[in-house]
Design a protein around this motif. Sequence first.
Motif, PDB file in Angstrom:
ATOM      1  N   GLY A   1       3.752   7.734   6.548  1.00  0.00           N
ATOM      2  CA  GLY A   1       3.902   9.093   6.072  1.00  0.00           C
ATOM      3  C   GLY A   1       4.426   9.126   4.656  1.00  0.00           C
ATOM      4  O   GLY A   1       4.795   8.113   4.077  1.00  0.00           O
ATOM      5  N   GLN A   2       4.436  10.313   4.071  1.00  0.00           N
ATOM      6  CA  GLN A   2       4.932  10.469   2.715  1.00  0.00           C
ATOM      7  C   GLN A   2       6.442  10.626   2.716  1.00  0.00           C
ATOM      8  O   GLN A   2       7.020  11.258   3.584  1.00  0.00           O
ATOM      9  CB  GLN A   2       4.301  11.698   2.066  1.00  0.00           C
ATOM     10  CG  GLN A   2       2.826  11.539   1.786  1.00  0.00           C
ATOM     11  CD  GLN A   2       2.280  12.747   1.056  1.00  0.00           C
ATOM     12  OE1 GLN A   2       2.814  13.846   1.179  1.00  0.00           O
ATOM     13  NE2 GLN A   2       1.217  12.527   0.305  1.00  0.00           N
ATOM     14  N   HIS A   3       7.078  10.057   1.707  1.00  0.00           N
ATOM     15  CA  HIS A   3       8.526  10.131   1.586  1.00  0.00           C
ATOM     16  C   HIS A   3       8.894  10.663   0.211  1.00  0.00           C
ATOM     17  O   HIS A   3       8.319  10.266  -0.781  1.00  0.00           O
ATOM     18  CB  HIS A   3       9.171   8.744   1.761  1.00  0.00           C
ATOM     19  CG  HIS A   3       8.946   8.138   3.112  1.00  0.00           C
ATOM     20  ND1 HIS A   3       9.750   8.415   4.176  1.00  0.00           N
ATOM     21  CD2 HIS A   3       7.991   7.288   3.553  1.00  0.00           C
ATOM     22  CE1 HIS A   3       9.311   7.749   5.235  1.00  0.00           C
ATOM     23  NE2 HIS A   3       8.248   7.062   4.881  1.00  0.00           N
ATOM     24  N   ALA A   4       9.837  11.546   0.137  1.00  0.00           N
ATOM     25  CA  ALA A   4      10.412  12.007  -1.131  1.00  0.00           C
ATOM     26  C   ALA A   4      11.922  12.029  -0.937  1.00  0.00           C
ATOM     27  O   ALA A   4      12.442  12.874  -0.228  1.00  0.00           O
ATOM     28  CB  ALA A   4       9.894  13.388  -1.492  1.00  0.00           C
ATOM     29  N   TRP A   5      12.591  11.065  -1.534  1.00  0.00           N
ATOM     30  CA  TRP A   5      14.025  10.909  -1.360  1.00  0.00           C
ATOM     31  C   TRP A   5      14.712  11.010  -2.707  1.00  0.00           C
ATOM     32  O   TRP A   5      14.169  10.566  -3.702  1.00  0.00           O
ATOM     33  CB  TRP A   5      14.340   9.521  -0.791  1.00  0.00           C
ATOM     34  CG  TRP A   5      13.777   9.242   0.555  1.00  0.00           C
ATOM     35  CD1 TRP A   5      12.483   8.938   0.847  1.00  0.00           C
ATOM     36  CD2 TRP A   5      14.481   9.211   1.781  1.00  0.00           C
ATOM     37  NE1 TRP A   5      12.347   8.723   2.190  1.00  0.00           N
ATOM     38  CE2 TRP A   5      13.554   8.882   2.790  1.00  0.00           C
ATOM     39  CE3 TRP A   5      15.813   9.428   2.133  1.00  0.00           C
ATOM     40  CZ2 TRP A   5      13.913   8.759   4.121  1.00  0.00           C
ATOM     41  CZ3 TRP A   5      16.168   9.311   3.460  1.00  0.00           C
ATOM     42  CH2 TRP A   5      15.230   8.986   4.434  1.00  0.00           C
ATOM     43  N   GLY A   6      15.923  11.512  -2.737  1.00  0.00           N
ATOM     44  CA  GLY A   6      16.664  11.498  -3.986  1.00  0.00           C
ATOM     45  C   GLY A   6      17.956  12.282  -3.940  1.00  0.00           C
ATOM     46  O   GLY A   6      18.122  13.196  -3.135  1.00  0.00           O
ATOM     47  N   VAL A   7      18.871  11.905  -4.818  1.00  0.00           N
ATOM     48  CA  VAL A   7      20.148  12.591  -4.992  1.00  0.00           C
ATOM     49  C   VAL A   7      20.341  12.786  -6.495  1.00  0.00           C
ATOM     50  O   VAL A   7      20.208  11.836  -7.264  1.00  0.00           O
ATOM     51  CB  VAL A   7      21.335  11.767  -4.431  1.00  0.00           C
ATOM     52  CG1 VAL A   7      22.654  12.474  -4.703  1.00  0.00           C
ATOM     53  CG2 VAL A   7      21.164  11.507  -2.947  1.00  0.00           C
ATOM     54  N   VAL A   8      20.632  14.023  -6.905  1.00  0.00           N
ATOM     55  CA  VAL A   8      20.907  14.324  -8.304  1.00  0.00           C
ATOM     56  C   VAL A   8      22.276  14.984  -8.376  1.00  0.00           C
ATOM     57  O   VAL A   8      22.526  15.985  -7.692  1.00  0.00           O
ATOM     58  CB  VAL A   8      19.829  15.256  -8.909  1.00  0.00           C
ATOM     59  CG1 VAL A   8      20.172  15.610 -10.341  1.00  0.00           C
ATOM     60  CG2 VAL A   8      18.450  14.616  -8.824  1.00  0.00           C
ATOM     61  N   TYR A   9      23.159  14.430  -9.197  1.00  0.00           N
ATOM     62  CA  TYR A   9      24.513  14.956  -9.332  1.00  0.00           C
ATOM     63  C   TYR A   9      24.558  16.031 -10.414  1.00  0.00           C
ATOM     64  O   TYR A   9      23.937  15.882 -11.470  1.00  0.00           O
ATOM     65  CB  TYR A   9      25.501  13.831  -9.645  1.00  0.00           C
ATOM     66  CG  TYR A   9      25.554  12.807  -8.537  1.00  0.00           C
ATOM     67  CD1 TYR A   9      26.312  13.037  -7.394  1.00  0.00           C
ATOM     68  CD2 TYR A   9      24.810  11.629  -8.609  1.00  0.00           C
ATOM     69  CE1 TYR A   9      26.337  12.114  -6.361  1.00  0.00           C
ATOM     70  CE2 TYR A   9      24.836  10.705  -7.580  1.00  0.00           C
ATOM     71  CZ  TYR A   9      25.597  10.949  -6.455  1.00  0.00           C
ATOM     72  OH  TYR A   9      25.621  10.046  -5.428  1.00  0.00           O
ATOM     73  N   THR A  10      25.309  17.108 -10.153  1.00  0.00           N
ATOM     74  CA  THR A  10      25.446  18.205 -11.108  1.00  0.00           C
ATOM     75  C   THR A  10      26.105  17.707 -12.392  1.00  0.00           C
ATOM     76  O   THR A  10      25.707  18.075 -13.489  1.00  0.00           O
ATOM     77  CB  THR A  10      26.277  19.344 -10.491  1.00  0.00           C
ATOM     78  OG1 THR A  10      25.682  19.704  -9.238  1.00  0.00           O
ATOM     79  CG2 THR A  10      26.316  20.557 -11.398  1.00  0.00           C
ATOM     80  N   GLN A  11      27.144  16.884 -12.271  1.00  0.00           N
ATOM     81  CA  GLN A  11      27.843  16.265 -13.397  1.00  0.00           C
ATOM     82  C   GLN A  11      28.066  14.803 -13.053  1.00  0.00           C
ATOM     83  O   GLN A  11      28.244  14.468 -11.883  1.00  0.00           O
ATOM     84  CB  GLN A  11      29.212  16.913 -13.637  1.00  0.00           C
ATOM     85  CG  GLN A  11      29.177  18.368 -14.015  1.00  0.00           C
ATOM     86  CD  GLN A  11      30.597  18.931 -14.028  1.00  0.00           C
ATOM     87  OE1 GLN A  11      31.108  19.339 -13.007  1.00  0.00           O
ATOM     88  NE2 GLN A  11      31.235  18.937 -15.189  1.00  0.00           N
ATOM     89  N   SER A  25      29.522  18.114  -6.911  1.00  0.00           N
ATOM     90  CA  SER A  25      28.308  18.596  -6.246  1.00  0.00           C
ATOM     91  C   SER A  25      27.087  17.740  -6.533  1.00  0.00           C
ATOM     92  O   SER A  25      26.994  17.099  -7.578  1.00  0.00           O
ATOM     93  CB  SER A  25      27.997  20.032  -6.682  1.00  0.00           C
ATOM     94  OG  SER A  25      29.018  20.902  -6.278  1.00  0.00           O
ATOM     95  N   CYS A  26      26.158  17.796  -5.598  1.00  0.00           N
ATOM     96  CA  CYS A  26      24.862  17.151  -5.791  1.00  0.00           C
ATOM     97  C   CYS A  26      23.798  17.952  -5.058  1.00  0.00           C
ATOM     98  O   CYS A  26      24.091  18.772  -4.189  1.00  0.00           O
ATOM     99  CB  CYS A  26      24.874  15.709  -5.292  1.00  0.00           C
ATOM    100  SG  CYS A  26      24.881  15.555  -3.492  1.00  0.00           S
ATOM    101  N   THR A  27      22.570  17.691  -5.434  1.00  0.00           N
ATOM    102  CA  THR A  27      21.405  18.231  -4.735  1.00  0.00           C
ATOM    103  C   THR A  27      20.631  17.034  -4.212  1.00  0.00           C
ATOM    104  O   THR A  27      20.425  16.062  -4.944  1.00  0.00           O
ATOM    105  CB  THR A  27      20.518  19.048  -5.694  1.00  0.00           C
ATOM    106  OG1 THR A  27      21.308  20.108  -6.248  1.00  0.00           O
ATOM    107  CG2 THR A  27      19.325  19.641  -4.977  1.00  0.00           C
ATOM    108  N   TYR A  28      20.216  17.094  -2.942  1.00  0.00           N
ATOM    109  CA  TYR A  28      19.458  15.971  -2.403  1.00  0.00           C
ATOM    110  C   TYR A  28      18.127  16.457  -1.856  1.00  0.00           C
ATOM    111  O   TYR A  28      17.978  17.606  -1.446  1.00  0.00           O
ATOM    112  CB  TYR A  28      20.260  15.206  -1.349  1.00  0.00           C
ATOM    113  CG  TYR A  28      20.606  15.974  -0.099  1.00  0.00           C
ATOM    114  CD1 TYR A  28      19.811  15.888   1.043  1.00  0.00           C
ATOM    115  CD2 TYR A  28      21.743  16.761  -0.039  1.00  0.00           C
ATOM    116  CE1 TYR A  28      20.144  16.579   2.198  1.00  0.00           C
ATOM    117  CE2 TYR A  28      22.090  17.447   1.105  1.00  0.00           C
ATOM    118  CZ  TYR A  28      21.287  17.354   2.226  1.00  0.00           C
ATOM    119  OH  TYR A  28      21.608  18.040   3.356  1.00  0.00           O
TER     120      TYR A  28
END
Length: 165
Positions: A1-11, A25-28
């Motif tokens: 299957g397709q995978h899209a993974w990631g974590v992006v930190y606000t600062q 904070s982060c967005t995942y």
Amino acid sequence: GQHAWGVVYTQTQICAVKGSTVDISCTYSYQSRGDDPEDLQTLWFSKGGEGGPVDLVTHPDYSGRVLYLCDPPVCTLRITDLRESDSAQYKFSFRTKRGGSSTGPPGVTLSVTALQVQLMKSEYKQNYTRAELKCQSSCQPDHQSYIWIKNGCSSASPCLSESFW
């Protein structure tokens, strides 16, 4: 299957004053066929222990001072009553029961600094004392605001029985 993974930190760099509260904070993102989003486990950690990262909620150094405020895809770590020993790099991690996991680089570096108050000059009169105080820390000044408090009264919340200044 397709995978899209990631974590992006606000600062990636945060400076905070000892005794204050900080939000990290982060967005995942997570997309994977065959995995139920309910099976997703999330945690914040700062130091790896034996066997991997240790969840800050269960870490004795953070007991009663850590709160996770997560509303996917955003997850915020709140640390209250900051200590200089809280200066560290913090990372967010999530994993599935099927074994997939992600921890976004580089993490967030928190620097906790003491606040220094310096008496610049004082002037004594018959009825009052006038003082000039300087408040400083090693944090950048544009990221901070201070409220001066004297005997439980402040310019933002003056006491009725006495004049603040």
